[in-house]
Motif scaffolding. Structure first.
Motif, PDB file in Angstrom:
ATOM      1  N   LEU A  60      19.185 -55.129  17.787  1.00  0.00           N
ATOM      2  CA  LEU A  60      18.937 -56.459  18.332  1.00  0.00           C
ATOM      3  C   LEU A  60      19.082 -56.482  19.851  1.00  0.00           C
ATOM      4  CD1 LEU A  60      20.714 -58.756  15.713  1.00  0.00           C
ATOM      5  CD2 LEU A  60      18.284 -58.692  16.230  1.00  0.00           C
ATOM      6  N   PRO A  64      14.212 -56.343  21.007  1.00  0.00           N
ATOM      7  CA  PRO A  64      13.559 -57.560  21.510  1.00  0.00           C
ATOM      8  C   PRO A  64      13.257 -57.521  23.000  1.00  0.00           C
ATOM      9  CG  PRO A  64      15.333 -58.137  20.021  1.00  0.00           C
ATOM     10  CD  PRO A  64      15.451 -56.673  20.279  1.00  0.00           C
ATOM     11  N   LEU A  68       9.535 -57.852  24.498  1.00  0.00           N
ATOM     12  CA  LEU A  68       9.223 -58.969  25.394  1.00  0.00           C
ATOM     13  C   LEU A  68       8.600 -58.473  26.690  1.00  0.00           C
ATOM     14  CD1 LEU A  68      12.397 -61.211  24.955  1.00  0.00           C
ATOM     15  CD2 LEU A  68      10.069 -61.835  24.314  1.00  0.00           C
ATOM     16  N   LEU A 146      10.946 -57.840  13.882  1.00  0.00           N
ATOM     17  CA  LEU A 146      11.359 -58.130  15.259  1.00  0.00           C
ATOM     18  C   LEU A 146      10.193 -57.931  16.221  1.00  0.00           C
ATOM     19  CD1 LEU A 146      14.933 -56.541  15.593  1.00  0.00           C
ATOM     20  CD2 LEU A 146      14.340 -58.964  15.646  1.00  0.00           C
ATOM     21  N   PHE A 150       8.926 -61.262  18.337  1.00  0.00           N
ATOM     22  CA  PHE A 150       9.212 -61.266  19.777  1.00  0.00           C
ATOM     23  C   PHE A 150       7.990 -60.879  20.602  1.00  0.00           C
ATOM     24  CE2 PHE A 150      13.640 -61.488  18.543  1.00  0.00           C
ATOM     25  CZ  PHE A 150      14.174 -62.282  19.540  1.00  0.00           C
ATOM     26  N   TRP A 175      15.647 -63.243  26.267  1.00  0.00           N
ATOM     27  CA  TRP A 175      16.499 -62.253  25.600  1.00  0.00           C
ATOM     28  C   TRP A 175      17.972 -62.622  25.731  1.00  0.00           C
ATOM     29  CZ3 TRP A 175      20.004 -58.900  28.104  1.00  0.00           C
ATOM     30  CH2 TRP A 175      20.560 -57.915  27.281  1.00  0.00           C
ATOM     31  N   CYS A 178      18.672 -65.659  23.378  1.00  0.00           N
ATOM     32  CA  CYS A 178      18.530 -65.366  21.946  1.00  0.00           C
ATOM     33  C   CYS A 178      19.495 -64.306  21.447  1.00  0.00           C
ATOM     34  CB  CYS A 178      17.097 -64.924  21.641  1.00  0.00           C
ATOM     35  SG  CYS A 178      15.859 -66.214  21.824  1.00  0.00           S
ATOM     36  N   ALA A 211      15.655 -63.575  16.170  1.00  0.00           N
ATOM     37  CA  ALA A 211      16.674 -62.525  16.048  1.00  0.00           C
ATOM     38  C   ALA A 211      17.767 -62.956  15.078  1.00  0.00           C
ATOM     39  CB  ALA A 211      17.259 -62.200  17.417  1.00  0.00           C
TER      40      ALA A 211
END
Length: 274
Positions: A60, A64, A68, A146, A150, A175, A178, A211
């Motif tokens: 996680l 992400p 992104l 994910l 994302f 980010w 989240c 997430a």
């Protein structure tokens, strides 16, 4: 449909030629290698435990942010190089551009994730690491979901940003909210609400963060749903087994579709207002 296919092929070829694509592959392989080294010393890999939760958090933290940045930079780089303005002169609809961009990026990143998991599986067999197939499959689906969610947010950020610097700042902000400060943010918001509506508000806010939502779903699949406490008991009852997988797929489809639609609307407004 034809324009979307052309845009998809263009984006896929462009992604495969970029150095960031291969950097993403190296980082993903390193992350999977770290997970395997740690899991080698865990007797019960298929169940949820403290180490499994730590490994999910590692994914996680890293995945992400990378997604992104790749998604937003794929659009802002075109803006800086002038390719975006040139594309707008063609009879290309905003929907075709956004969907083609998104699908091209998703397929390229999905290839990286699949290759990394494939290499990890071969290493597991070669070193006789006792990693269950079901556990590995759940971790793979978690990674793909994910990516799916994302990346849609990253494309939306790219459409709304003027350059890569702005996209970088917005991606880090999303980010950070989240992933890094989400628990504190929830506690701060819920502390002002009356107790009878806390449970429904908590579930609703969790659905806004892919997430958090996917982490809850995967933890429930691994049998660790009890760690979330009483407010989630009603929700966790629907997230076990095949029904939980269906809920996860449906959630990803709805969440990503909303981001794509917002990106299309945002792009159309920018085209009208210059």
């Amino acid at each position: 449909m034809v324009d979307t296919w052309v845009m998809f092929r263009k984006e896929l070829r462009s992604s495969l030629r970029q150095r960031s694509f291969y950097l993403f592959g190296i980082l993903f392989l390193l992350m999977m290698g770290l997970i395997l080294l740690i899991q080698r010393n865990i007797p019960d890999v298929g169940a949820y435990n403290n180490m499994t939760g730590t490994l999910l958090n590692v994914m996680l933290y890293l995945l992400p942010l990378i997604v992104l940045l790749l998604g937003s930079f794929s659009i802002t780089q075109e803006k800086e190089e002038g390719g975006y303005a040139l594309l707008l002169t063609y009879p290309l609809s905003s929907g075709s551009y956004v969907i083609g961009k998104y699908l091209g990026q998703f397929v390229s990143q999905w290839v990286v994730a699949s290759f990394s998991f494939g290499v990890a599986g071969v290493i597991c067999m070669a070193l006789s690491i006792p990693v269950g197939f079901a556990w590995m499959a759940l971790l793979y689906l978690f990674s793909v979901m994910l990516l799916f969610t994302f990346l849609a947010v990253g494309v939306l950020i790219g459409i709304g940003s003027s350059n890569r610097w702005q996209a970088l700042m917005l991606s880090i902000l999303v980010w950070f909210v989240c992933i890094m400060i989400w628990p504190m943010l929830l506690l701060g918001i819920l502390g002002f609400l009356p107790y009878p509506i806390v449970q429904n508000t908590l579930i609703g806010l969790s659905a806004l963060n892919p997430a958090e939502a996917l982490r809850i779903m995967l933890t429930a699949q691994l049998g660790g749903g009890a760690i979330f406490g009483q407010p989630y008991y009603v929700l966790l009852g629907h997230l076990d087994g095949v029904a939980g997988g269906a809920w996860a797929i449906g959630y990803c489809a709805v969440f990503s579709s909303v981001q794509i639609v917002l990106g299309k609307i945002w792009m159309e407004r920018k085209r009208k207002h210059g």
